[in-house]
Design an enzyme around this catalytic site. Structure first.
Site, PDB file in Angstrom:
ATOM      1  N   GLN A   1      -4.491  -1.545   9.648  1.00 39.27           N
ATOM      2  CA  GLN A   1      -4.371  -2.878   9.056  1.00 39.27           C
ATOM      3  C   GLN A   1      -4.959  -3.921   9.996  1.00 39.27           C
ATOM      4  OE1 GLN A   1      -3.136  -3.535   5.890  1.00 39.27           O
ATOM      5  NE2 GLN A   1      -3.845  -5.620   6.246  1.00 39.27           N
TER       6      GLN A   1
ATOM      7  N   LYS B   1       0.842  -1.200   0.000  1.00 41.99           N
ATOM      8  CA  LYS B   1       0.000   0.000   0.000  1.00 41.99           C
ATOM      9  C   LYS B   1       0.881   1.256   0.000  1.00 41.99           C
ATOM     10  CE  LYS B   1      -3.734  -2.540   2.159  1.00 41.99           C
ATOM     11  NZ  LYS B   1      -4.401  -3.018   3.388  1.00 41.99           N
TER      12      LYS B   1
ATOM     13  N   ASP C   1     -10.874   2.804   4.075  1.00 40.50           N
ATOM     14  CA  ASP C   1     -11.216   1.381   3.983  1.00 40.50           C
ATOM     15  C   ASP C   1     -12.734   1.194   3.995  1.00 40.50           C
ATOM     16  OD1 ASP C   1      -9.329  -0.526   3.540  1.00 40.50           O
ATOM     17  OD2 ASP C   1      -8.828  -0.864   5.650  1.00 40.50           O
TER      18      ASP C   1
END
Ligand code: NAP
Length: 291
Positions: A98, A54, A121
């Site tokens: 994460q 990422k 997200d």
């Protein structure tokens, strides 16, 4: 029928090119470089690989990457404090925690602390609620990537029978909501679905997101269907999807491979979300009554 095999890497690269051009234009227009903050708690090797990918993708797109690492024994309060700091930082357009976080941290509760305007997200309760209502907002990256694959391949969703296998908050539920918003008639299946084969056989669009290797059998696929395989199952022979690819590809019109199908789309949509978040934050500031 031999299906067209979707090249997810190529579609993802086009998204990344569009985002890079969009970032350049945004910066030229005085928007300031968008920033994405990633938070990795602990040293899980797979999570570390994802975060590194990422961060690399950010750099390529011209997005500033802020790579925050906390030790595996970081407390809930320490991670929460970092999220609050990033929420308040104007250089940070997007925040990504994460998952999964190490035990005993509560990753769901921590995710909920992310400012919804920075929730790239799309996993906070606010983002999920906006999606459920059909209101604008940041969408989870993997399901949006699936929608982009369907869009570029001109798959008709209006009036189509769409079947999603898997009901997680990360993939299945938002996938169903996005297909519903696109006017498909959606069936959401899960581990207690009575007759999965019969449900799949109705699908003009079949999205498999169960995490069960090759569970969707070829004979379950409706001839001419679009089959999207989100599954990523690591077996000794390598990475395999949830769909038994060869027999399914003989019946489908369109199918994603694993790897090289949905997987590359997730990071591409994360970049797109970060640029979208930066734009929306600026628009919100510009329209605030005190400015
Ligand atoms: P998850 O949280 O484990 O959810 C799996 C879902 O599948 C659950 O809703 C479960 O039903 C359902 N399920 C399990 N076994 C089933 C069965 N035999 N029949 C019908 N439904 C069944 O997994 P996830 O996070 O959604 O991920 C799903 C898959 O996608 C995994 O392989 C994951 O690695 C992959 N993935 C890929 C990407 C990507 O970028 N390509 C991103 C995210 C996830 P219940 O709710 O009843 O338990």
């Amino acid at each position: 029928m031999a299906a067209t095999v979707i090249d997810g890497r190529a579609v993802a690269q086009r998204v990344r090119d569009v985002v890079r051009a969009g970032v350049q234009e945004w910066v030229r227009g005085g928007g300031g470089q968008p920033g994405l903050a990633t938070i990795l708690v602990g040293e899980d090797p797979a999570s570390a690989v994802y975060v590194a990918a990422k961060q690399r993708a950010c750099a390529e797109a011209g997005i500033a990457g802020f790579d925050h690492r906390l030790p595996a024994d970081a407390t809930q309060e320490e991670v929460a404090a970092l999220i609050e700091t990033l929420n308040a930082d104007p250089a940070v357009a997007g925040i990504l925690l994460q998952l999964p976080t190490p035990v005993p941290l509560d990753g769901t509760a921590l995710t909920a602390l992310i400012d919804p305007s920075k929730d790239v997200d799309g996993l906070t309760p606010i983002s999920a609620g906006l999606l459920a209502q059909g209101s604008p907002g940041l969408r989870p990256c993997t399901p949006s990537g699936v929608m982009e694959l369907l869009r570029v391949h001109d798959v008709v969703l209006r009036g189509a029978e769409a079947v999603v296998v898997g009901r997680s908050n990360l993939v299945g539920k938002p996938m169903a909501a996005l297909l519903l918003a696109a006017h498909a008639t959606v069936t959401l299946c899960h581990s207690r679905t009575a007759d999965l084969a019969a449900a799949c056989a109705r699908a003009d669009v079949l999205v498999a997101a169960a995490g069960r290797p090759r569970m969707i059998r070829g004979e379950w696929v409706k001839p001419g269907a679009a089959v999207i395989d989100v599954g990523m199952n690591r077996l000794p022979e390598g990475l395999v999807g949830d769909v038994d690819f060869e027999p399914a590809a003989r019946r489908a019109a369109l199918i994603t491979p694993v790897p090289g199908g949905v997987g590359p789309m997730t990071i591409a949509m994360l970049l797109a979300n970060t640029l979208q978040a930066a734009r929306a934050q600026r628009a919100a500031v510009a329209s605030a009554p005190w400015t």
